[in-house]
Design a protein around this motif. Sequence first.
Motif, PDB file in Angstrom:
ATOM      1  N   VAL A  12     -17.452  23.642  29.791  1.00  0.00           N
ATOM      2  CA  VAL A  12     -18.302  24.810  30.034  1.00  0.00           C
ATOM      3  C   VAL A  12     -19.565  24.723  29.186  1.00  0.00           C
ATOM      4  CG1 VAL A  12     -18.437  27.327  29.755  1.00  0.00           C
ATOM      5  CG2 VAL A  12     -16.400  26.286  30.769  1.00  0.00           C
ATOM      6  N   MET A  13     -19.412  24.309  27.943  1.00  0.00           N
ATOM      7  CA  MET A  13     -20.577  24.188  27.069  1.00  0.00           C
ATOM      8  C   MET A  13     -21.578  23.161  27.602  1.00  0.00           C
ATOM      9  SD  MET A  13     -20.455  26.385  24.657  1.00  0.00           S
ATOM     10  CE  MET A  13     -21.802  25.766  23.652  1.00  0.00           C
ATOM     11  N   ALA A  20     -29.510  27.338  30.483  1.00  0.00           N
ATOM     12  CA  ALA A  20     -29.052  28.665  30.058  1.00  0.00           C
ATOM     13  C   ALA A  20     -30.271  29.576  29.974  1.00  0.00           C
ATOM     14  CB  ALA A  20     -28.361  28.575  28.707  1.00  0.00           C
ATOM     15  N   PRO A  21     -30.084  30.859  30.126  1.00  0.00           N
ATOM     16  CA  PRO A  21     -28.812  31.564  30.301  1.00  0.00           C
ATOM     17  C   PRO A  21     -28.292  31.444  31.739  1.00  0.00           C
ATOM     18  CG  PRO A  21     -30.602  33.147  30.325  1.00  0.00           C
ATOM     19  CD  PRO A  21     -31.216  31.792  30.052  1.00  0.00           C
ATOM     20  N   MET A  22     -26.979  31.620  31.862  1.00  0.00           N
ATOM     21  CA  MET A  22     -26.321  31.569  33.166  1.00  0.00           C
ATOM     22  C   MET A  22     -25.268  32.669  33.254  1.00  0.00           C
ATOM     23  SD  MET A  22     -25.641  27.468  33.589  1.00  0.00           S
ATOM     24  CE  MET A  22     -25.354  27.449  35.357  1.00  0.00           C
ATOM     25  N   THR A  23     -25.016  33.111  34.477  1.00  0.00           N
ATOM     26  CA  THR A  23     -23.908  34.041  34.701  1.00  0.00           C
ATOM     27  C   THR A  23     -22.613  33.237  34.785  1.00  0.00           C
ATOM     28  OG1 THR A  23     -24.010  33.890  37.112  1.00  0.00           O
ATOM     29  CG2 THR A  23     -25.413  35.571  36.060  1.00  0.00           C
ATOM     30  N   VAL A  54     -19.648  30.744  19.682  1.00  0.00           N
ATOM     31  CA  VAL A  54     -20.305  29.523  20.135  1.00  0.00           C
ATOM     32  C   VAL A  54     -21.239  29.839  21.297  1.00  0.00           C
ATOM     33  CG1 VAL A  54     -19.891  27.202  21.046  1.00  0.00           C
ATOM     34  CG2 VAL A  54     -18.311  28.186  19.400  1.00  0.00           C
ATOM     35  N   VAL A  55     -20.907  30.918  22.009  1.00  0.00           N
ATOM     36  CA  VAL A  55     -21.703  31.381  23.151  1.00  0.00           C
ATOM     37  C   VAL A  55     -22.082  32.831  22.911  1.00  0.00           C
ATOM     38  CG1 VAL A  55     -21.532  31.995  25.603  1.00  0.00           C
ATOM     39  CG2 VAL A  55     -20.712  29.788  24.834  1.00  0.00           C
ATOM     40  N   GLY A  56     -23.332  33.142  23.219  1.00  0.00           N
ATOM     41  CA  GLY A  56     -23.802  34.513  23.129  1.00  0.00           C
ATOM     42  C   GLY A  56     -23.827  35.147  24.507  1.00  0.00           C
ATOM     43  N   PHE A  64     -23.137  39.621  32.949  1.00  0.00           N
ATOM     44  CA  PHE A  64     -23.488  39.073  31.652  1.00  0.00           C
ATOM     45  C   PHE A  64     -24.131  37.711  31.827  1.00  0.00           C
ATOM     46  CE2 PHE A  64     -20.266  42.101  30.343  1.00  0.00           C
ATOM     47  CZ  PHE A  64     -20.812  42.614  29.177  1.00  0.00           C
ATOM     48  N   LEU A  65     -25.081  37.430  30.952  1.00  0.00           N
ATOM     49  CA  LEU A  65     -25.695  36.114  30.881  1.00  0.00           C
ATOM     50  C   LEU A  65     -25.165  35.421  29.634  1.00  0.00           C
ATOM     51  CD1 LEU A  65     -29.395  37.015  31.749  1.00  0.00           C
ATOM     52  CD2 LEU A  65     -27.678  35.996  33.266  1.00  0.00           C
TER      53      LEU A  65
END
Length: 104
Positions: A12-13, A20-23, A54-56, A64-65
């Motif tokens: 995923v990372m 990014a950002p992505m839904t 690790v993800v915002g 959410f993004l």
Amino acid sequence: MTERISDAEHAVMEVLWKRAPMTATEVAEQVIPAKDWSLQTVKTLLSRLAAKAVVGTERDGRRFLYSPLVERDDYLTGVSRNLWTGFSGEKSRHWLRIWPRPMN
């Protein structure tokens, strides 16, 4: 980064590091063909990554993004350092004793 991420979270990372950002749906569209996961699986992985900081996440209306909070190079450097540390000291002597030797 202090907490290790799983291989699934790493997949995923990799998507988020590229764009990014992505839904969650956009991430899933990139990951599902290779991994055969459901959208819910991707959402779970994104939640775990957010919990590990690790993800915002950023609210965008009803969705959410997601964006990486750790740079790819920094993450890979940390993984390499941890791997090297794991093979240093007393552990390395053990591995060297059991490591297969080439046959002449």
